[in-house]
Design a protein around this motif. Sequence first.
Motif, PDB file in Angstrom:
ATOM      1  N   GLY A 121      40.723 -22.794  16.160  1.00 48.09           N
ATOM      2  CA  GLY A 121      41.651 -21.827  15.584  1.00 48.09           C
ATOM      3  C   GLY A 121      42.376 -20.942  16.568  1.00 48.09           C
ATOM      4  N   SER A 122      42.460 -21.347  17.834  1.00 44.34           N
ATOM      5  CA  SER A 122      43.111 -20.491  18.829  1.00 44.34           C
ATOM      6  C   SER A 122      44.437 -21.062  19.325  1.00 44.34           C
ATOM      7  CB  SER A 122      42.180 -20.269  20.025  1.00 44.34           C
ATOM      8  OG  SER A 122      41.857 -21.495  20.648  1.00 44.34           O
ATOM      9  N   ALA A 123      44.973 -22.053  18.625  1.00 40.62           N
ATOM     10  CA  ALA A 123      46.210 -22.711  19.089  1.00 40.62           C
ATOM     11  C   ALA A 123      47.348 -21.707  19.242  1.00 40.62           C
ATOM     12  CB  ALA A 123      46.605 -23.827  18.125  1.00 40.62           C
ATOM     13  N   GLY A 124      47.476 -20.794  18.306  1.00 37.42           N
ATOM     14  CA  GLY A 124      48.545 -19.808  18.377  1.00 37.42           C
ATOM     15  C   GLY A 124      48.406 -18.888  19.577  1.00 37.42           C
TER      16      GLY A 124
ATOM     17  N   VAL B 234      50.046 -17.385  25.300  1.00 38.06           N
ATOM     18  CA  VAL B 234      49.774 -17.236  26.729  1.00 38.06           C
ATOM     19  C   VAL B 234      50.760 -18.072  27.547  1.00 38.06           C
ATOM     20  CG1 VAL B 234      48.103 -17.689  28.566  1.00 38.06           C
ATOM     21  CG2 VAL B 234      47.348 -16.669  26.421  1.00 38.06           C
ATOM     22  N   LEU B 235      50.985 -19.304  27.110  1.00 41.08           N
ATOM     23  CA  LEU B 235      51.925 -20.173  27.817  1.00 41.08           C
ATOM     24  C   LEU B 235      53.332 -19.586  27.800  1.00 41.08           C
ATOM     25  CD1 LEU B 235      50.746 -23.691  26.557  1.00 41.08           C
ATOM     26  CD2 LEU B 235      50.486 -22.767  28.868  1.00 41.08           C
ATOM     27  N   ALA B 236      53.738 -19.052  26.646  1.00 42.56           N
ATOM     28  CA  ALA B 236      55.087 -18.498  26.515  1.00 42.56           C
ATOM     29  C   ALA B 236      55.284 -17.276  27.397  1.00 42.56           C
ATOM     30  CB  ALA B 236      55.355 -18.143  25.057  1.00 42.56           C
ATOM     31  N   LYS B 237      54.196 -16.525  27.640  1.00 42.87           N
ATOM     32  CA  LYS B 237      54.290 -15.305  28.455  1.00 42.87           C
ATOM     33  C   LYS B 237      54.005 -15.544  29.933  1.00 42.87           C
ATOM     34  CE  LYS B 237      53.000 -12.302  24.575  1.00 42.87           C
ATOM     35  NZ  LYS B 237      51.963 -11.374  24.038  1.00 42.87           N
ATOM     36  N   GLY B 238      53.781 -16.802  30.314  1.00 43.50           N
ATOM     37  CA  GLY B 238      53.525 -17.103  31.720  1.00 43.50           C
ATOM     38  C   GLY B 238      52.132 -16.744  32.187  1.00 43.50           C
TER      39      GLY B 238
END
Length: 320
Positions: free
Chosen positions: A187-190, A195-199
Motif C-alpha cells: 500500500g505504499s505505491a503512492g 518520492v520519485l517525483a520530488k527527486g
Amino acid sequence: MHDAGDSESESRPATPWRWRFEYAMLRGLVAIVQLLSIRQVECLARSLSWFLADVIGLRAKVASENLRAIYPEYSDRQIQDTVRQMWYHLVRMGCEIVLAPRKIHDSNWRKYVYIRDKKWMTQHLIDYRPLVAVAGHYGNFEMGGYVIGLLGMPSYTVARPLDNPYINRFVNQFRELNGQFIFPKDGSAGQVQSVLAKGGILAFLGDQHAGTKGCWIDFLGRPAACHKAVALFTLEGHAPMMVSYCKHRDQPLHFEIGCTGVMDPQGMPAEMRDVRSLTQWYNDRMGAIIHDQPEQYWWLHRRWKDKPVRKTKSNDRAAA
C-alpha cells in the motif's frame, strides 16, 4: 525493499504476551550492550557466534547448503568457519545498531566511517533527480542508511513490518533517527511515486526472494527471483540506480561505505533497457562485493528457492 526475514515467511499467530516477552528480552540485551566498551562488544560477538554456530547450530543447515552450492570447492571446515564468521558479523551488527546513536555523530563520523567512492557517490546522492539505491544483506546495511541520513541526505525505504509490532517500532525508531523513513511493503505505491517525483532517494534490499511471479535471474551462480519494481523505478522513473554497500572493517563500529556501480537512464545502453537485464546487472554488482568477503553475507537468508516449472500439455502427458 527492506526485510530481515524471508519474503514469503508465514506470520506467527497474534500472541501479544509473546511479543511483550520478546520485546522485554530485547530491551534487556540493549541495556547490557550499552554498558559495554567496543572491545567488550567484539568479545561478546565472538563468543555468541561460537555458541550459535558450533554449539546449537542455529540455521546451520540453510547456511551450509547455501555456501556449499555457491562455493563447492569449500571443505567442511571452511563451511563451518564461514558460518561462524557470518554469525560474528550478525551479532556485531545488532550491537552496532544499539551503540551507534551514542557513539557516531555529525562531528565525529569520519573516525568510524570510510567512504571509498566519496565523490562518485556524493554526485548522485545530491543530484536533483531521484535515485534508486540498491544494497543486499551484506555487512551492516542498516548503518548505510543511518550514515547517509547523518550527512543530511534522507532516504525512503520500503520494508515489510516485523512480526513483533513492539520490536518493529523499536527498530524503526533507530532507522528514522537521522532521516531514513520507512514505507510499508503493502500500500505504499503512492508514497514511492511521490518520492520519485520530488527527486528523493529510494533505498531497497535487492536480494529478497520475490516468489513465483518475480523476475528470475542468476545470483551468485544460482537462479533467484527478484522484485521487478526495483528495476521499474529506474526505467520508468528516470532515476539512476546505485548499487552500494556498507561493510564491517577491523573492529566494531568501523565501516566502509562504497559503490559498485551506477546505471543512469540518460546514458543507459539499449540492451539494458528492460527489467530482466537491469535486474541481472545489479545482482552481478552485489555478487562481486559478496565474493570479496563472503563471511559478511547473510547465508542463513533463504535467497534461493526452486524455480517453478510451468505446466504444459507435454508435461501433463509425460506425467501420465
